[in-house]
Motif scaffolding. Structure first.
Motif, PDB file in Angstrom:
ATOM      1  N   PRO A  41       0.836  -1.212   0.000  1.00  0.00           N
ATOM      2  CA  PRO A  41       0.000   0.000   0.000  1.00  0.00           C
ATOM      3  C   PRO A  41       0.869   1.259   0.000  1.00  0.00           C
ATOM      4  N   ALA A  42       0.400   2.272  -0.701  1.00  0.00           N
ATOM      5  CA  ALA A  42       1.153   3.525  -0.787  1.00  0.00           C
ATOM      6  C   ALA A  42       0.193   4.687  -0.985  1.00  0.00           C
ATOM      7  N   TYR A  43       0.650   5.867  -0.598  1.00  0.00           N
ATOM      8  CA  TYR A  43      -0.109   7.098  -0.850  1.00  0.00           C
ATOM      9  C   TYR A  43       0.496   7.751  -2.089  1.00  0.00           C
ATOM     10  N   LEU A  44      -0.319   7.912  -3.125  1.00  0.00           N
ATOM     11  CA  LEU A  44       0.147   8.467  -4.399  1.00  0.00           C
ATOM     12  C   LEU A  44      -0.586   9.773  -4.680  1.00  0.00           C
ATOM     13  N   ALA A  45       0.151  10.801  -5.079  1.00  0.00           N
ATOM     14  CA  ALA A  45      -0.473  12.091  -5.374  1.00  0.00           C
ATOM     15  C   ALA A  45       0.397  12.849  -6.366  1.00  0.00           C
ATOM     16  N   ASN A  46      -0.251  13.636  -7.204  1.00  0.00           N
ATOM     17  CA  ASN A  46       0.435  14.509  -8.152  1.00  0.00           C
ATOM     18  C   ASN A  46      -0.321  15.827  -8.187  1.00  0.00           C
ATOM     19  N   PRO A  47      -0.206  16.616  -7.109  1.00  0.00           N
ATOM     20  CA  PRO A  47      -1.044  17.814  -6.987  1.00  0.00           C
ATOM     21  C   PRO A  47      -0.642  18.913  -7.960  1.00  0.00           C
ATOM     22  N   SER A  48      -1.643  19.646  -8.400  1.00  0.00           N
ATOM     23  CA  SER A  48      -1.440  20.857  -9.195  1.00  0.00           C
ATOM     24  C   SER A  48      -1.875  22.032  -8.323  1.00  0.00           C
ATOM     25  N   LEU A  49      -0.910  22.848  -7.911  1.00  0.00           N
ATOM     26  CA  LEU A  49      -1.172  23.896  -6.928  1.00  0.00           C
ATOM     27  C   LEU A  49      -1.398  25.240  -7.626  1.00  0.00           C
ATOM     28  N   PRO A  50      -2.395  26.015  -7.170  1.00  0.00           N
ATOM     29  CA  PRO A  50      -2.776  27.250  -7.881  1.00  0.00           C
ATOM     30  C   PRO A  50      -1.865  28.431  -7.563  1.00  0.00           C
ATOM     31  N   THR A  51      -1.794  29.350  -8.518  1.00  0.00           N
ATOM     32  CA  THR A  51      -1.135  30.643  -8.341  1.00  0.00           C
ATOM     33  C   THR A  51      -2.032  31.711  -8.957  1.00  0.00           C
ATOM     34  N   HIS A  52      -2.245  32.802  -8.217  1.00  0.00           N
ATOM     35  CA  HIS A  52      -3.077  33.907  -8.703  1.00  0.00           C
ATOM     36  C   HIS A  52      -2.288  35.208  -8.559  1.00  0.00           C
ATOM     37  N   TRP A  53      -2.381  36.052  -9.582  1.00  0.00           N
ATOM     38  CA  TRP A  53      -1.689  37.349  -9.540  1.00  0.00           C
ATOM     39  C   TRP A  53      -2.532  38.369 -10.280  1.00  0.00           C
ATOM     40  N   ARG A  54      -2.603  39.565  -9.707  1.00  0.00           N
ATOM     41  CA  ARG A  54      -3.319  40.633 -10.388  1.00  0.00           C
ATOM     42  C   ARG A  54      -2.653  41.966 -10.048  1.00  0.00           C
ATOM     43  N   GLU A  55      -2.901  42.953 -10.904  1.00  0.00           N
ATOM     44  CA  GLU A  55      -2.312  44.281 -10.685  1.00  0.00           C
ATOM     45  C   GLU A  55      -3.270  45.353 -11.167  1.00  0.00           C
ATOM     46  N   GLU A  56      -3.355  46.427 -10.372  1.00  0.00           N
ATOM     47  CA  GLU A  56      -4.091  47.622 -10.777  1.00  0.00           C
ATOM     48  C   GLU A  56      -3.096  48.780 -10.840  1.00  0.00           C
ATOM     49  N   LEU A  57      -3.176  49.592 -11.876  1.00  0.00           N
ATOM     50  CA  LEU A  57      -2.240  50.691 -12.067  1.00  0.00           C
ATOM     51  C   LEU A  57      -2.996  51.925 -12.536  1.00  0.00           C
ATOM     52  N   ILE A  58      -2.700  53.041 -11.897  1.00  0.00           N
ATOM     53  CA  ILE A  58      -3.280  54.333 -12.286  1.00  0.00           C
ATOM     54  C   ILE A  58      -2.132  55.325 -12.477  1.00  0.00           C
ATOM     55  N   ARG A  59      -2.161  56.043 -13.594  1.00  0.00           N
ATOM     56  CA  ARG A  59      -1.162  57.099 -13.826  1.00  0.00           C
ATOM     57  C   ARG A  59      -1.863  58.321 -14.396  1.00  0.00           C
ATOM     58  N   VAL A  60      -1.514  59.471 -13.831  1.00  0.00           N
ATOM     59  CA  VAL A  60      -2.093  60.740 -14.276  1.00  0.00           C
ATOM     60  C   VAL A  60      -0.945  61.700 -14.573  1.00  0.00           C
ATOM     61  N   ASP A  61      -0.940  62.287 -15.749  1.00  0.00           N
ATOM     62  CA  ASP A  61       0.002  63.350 -16.133  1.00  0.00           C
ATOM     63  C   ASP A  61      -0.821  64.590 -16.456  1.00  0.00           C
ATOM     64  N   HIS A  62      -0.498  65.687 -15.780  1.00  0.00           N
ATOM     65  CA  HIS A  62      -1.299  66.905 -15.960  1.00  0.00           C
ATOM     66  C   HIS A  62      -0.381  68.123 -16.015  1.00  0.00           C
ATOM     67  N   ASN A  63      -0.560  68.913 -17.056  1.00  0.00           N
ATOM     68  CA  ASN A  63       0.170  70.176 -17.175  1.00  0.00           C
ATOM     69  C   ASN A  63      -0.606  71.256 -16.436  1.00  0.00           C
ATOM     70  N   LEU A  64      -0.088  71.651 -15.277  1.00  0.00           N
ATOM     71  CA  LEU A  64      -0.764  72.686 -14.498  1.00  0.00           C
ATOM     72  C   LEU A  64      -0.691  74.037 -15.206  1.00  0.00           C
ATOM     73  N   THR A  65       0.487  74.334 -15.702  1.00  0.00           N
ATOM     74  CA  THR A  65       0.719  75.542 -16.515  1.00  0.00           C
ATOM     75  C   THR A  65       1.691  75.171 -17.618  1.00  0.00           C
ATOM     76  N   ASP A  66       2.085  76.150 -18.384  1.00  0.00           N
ATOM     77  CA  ASP A  66       3.080  75.886 -19.421  1.00  0.00           C
ATOM     78  C   ASP A  66       4.421  75.502 -18.819  1.00  0.00           C
ATOM     79  N   ASN A  67       4.629  75.858 -17.540  1.00  0.00           N
ATOM     80  CA  ASN A  67       5.933  75.627 -16.915  1.00  0.00           C
ATOM     81  C   ASN A  67       5.886  74.604 -15.777  1.00  0.00           C
ATOM     82  N   GLN A  68       4.711  74.073 -15.479  1.00  0.00           N
ATOM     83  CA  GLN A  68       4.595  73.111 -14.377  1.00  0.00           C
ATOM     84  C   GLN A  68       3.842  71.859 -14.848  1.00  0.00           C
TER      85      GLN A  68
END
Length: 203
Positions: A41-68
């Motif tokens: 008798p033996a214990y036999l297993a070949n598990p497939s283990l999960p991986t989850h990844w996610r990303e949220e990204l926000i970027r804002v570029d704003h010219n306040l004035t001609d110089n800023q």
């Protein structure tokens, strides 16, 4: 076959037995003894283990004035995976019943303000923040001490950290689980790491 445990029976042994899975197949044959030639008798297993990844990204570029110019960037990502056995553990786990749940959320942001005062004078202000964590936990609650505890006297007065101790059965030729023995590492969880104090004070 009589599966009744003898009385009295060690509560430590009872707890350890909960972490040894029943055989679900056979692997070879008994080499000696009355069972020689019969399936092993033996214990036999070949598990497939999960991986989850996610990303949220926000970027804002704003010219306040001609110089800023104002730039803002915010990133949040989460990495979650299940690792075979206790991650960074001391022993190689024979079975797949004490796996590690790994969660690694991170957050970062940066703000940049660029000001051109004259054709030869520029000022840049930058502020940034980073926050990351690693949370490790065991996916199997069976590693926890039973409600009545166990009769094993610990070396340190820490209540065994609330978990059944890791254990290993050495080389035993011709018996269940093969000739190499087996090990069960119950891990050191829960474990937390952060680059700043968490609400619970762990760092």
């Amino acid at each position: 076959m009589n599966n009744t445990l003898p009385t009295p029976f060690s509560s430590t042994a009872t707890a350890l037995l909960t972490l040894i899975p029943h055989a679900n197949g056979t692997l070879g044959q008994y080499a000696t003894g009355q069972a020689a030639g019969n399936p092993l008798p033996a214990y036999l297993a070949n598990p497939s283990l999960p991986t989850h990844w996610r990303e949220e990204l926000i970027r804002v570029d704003h010219n306040l004035t001609d110089n800023q110019r104002l730039t803002f960037r915010w990133i949040h990502d989460t990495w979650g995976t299940t690792n075979q056995g206790p991650l960074w553990g001391q022993y190689g786990n024979t079975f797949d019943n004490t796996n590690t749940n790994f969660a690694g959320p991170t957050t970062s942001f940066v703000t940049r303000l660029t000001s051109n005062f004259t054709p030869t004078l520029m000022n840049e202000f930058v502020a940034s923040y980073t926050d990351d964590h690693i949370f490790l936990s065991n996916v199997n609650s069976a590693v926890n001490l039973p409600s009545g505890g166990i009769d094993l006297a610990p070396l340190f007065a820490n209540g065994l950290a609330g978990k059944i101790p890791a254990f290993s059965v050495g080389n035993t030729a011709g018996v269940a689980y093969g000739s190499g023995g087996f090990s069960v590492d119950t891990g050191y969880f829960p474990w937390k790491n952060a680059n700043r104090p968490t609400p619970t004070g762990t760092s």
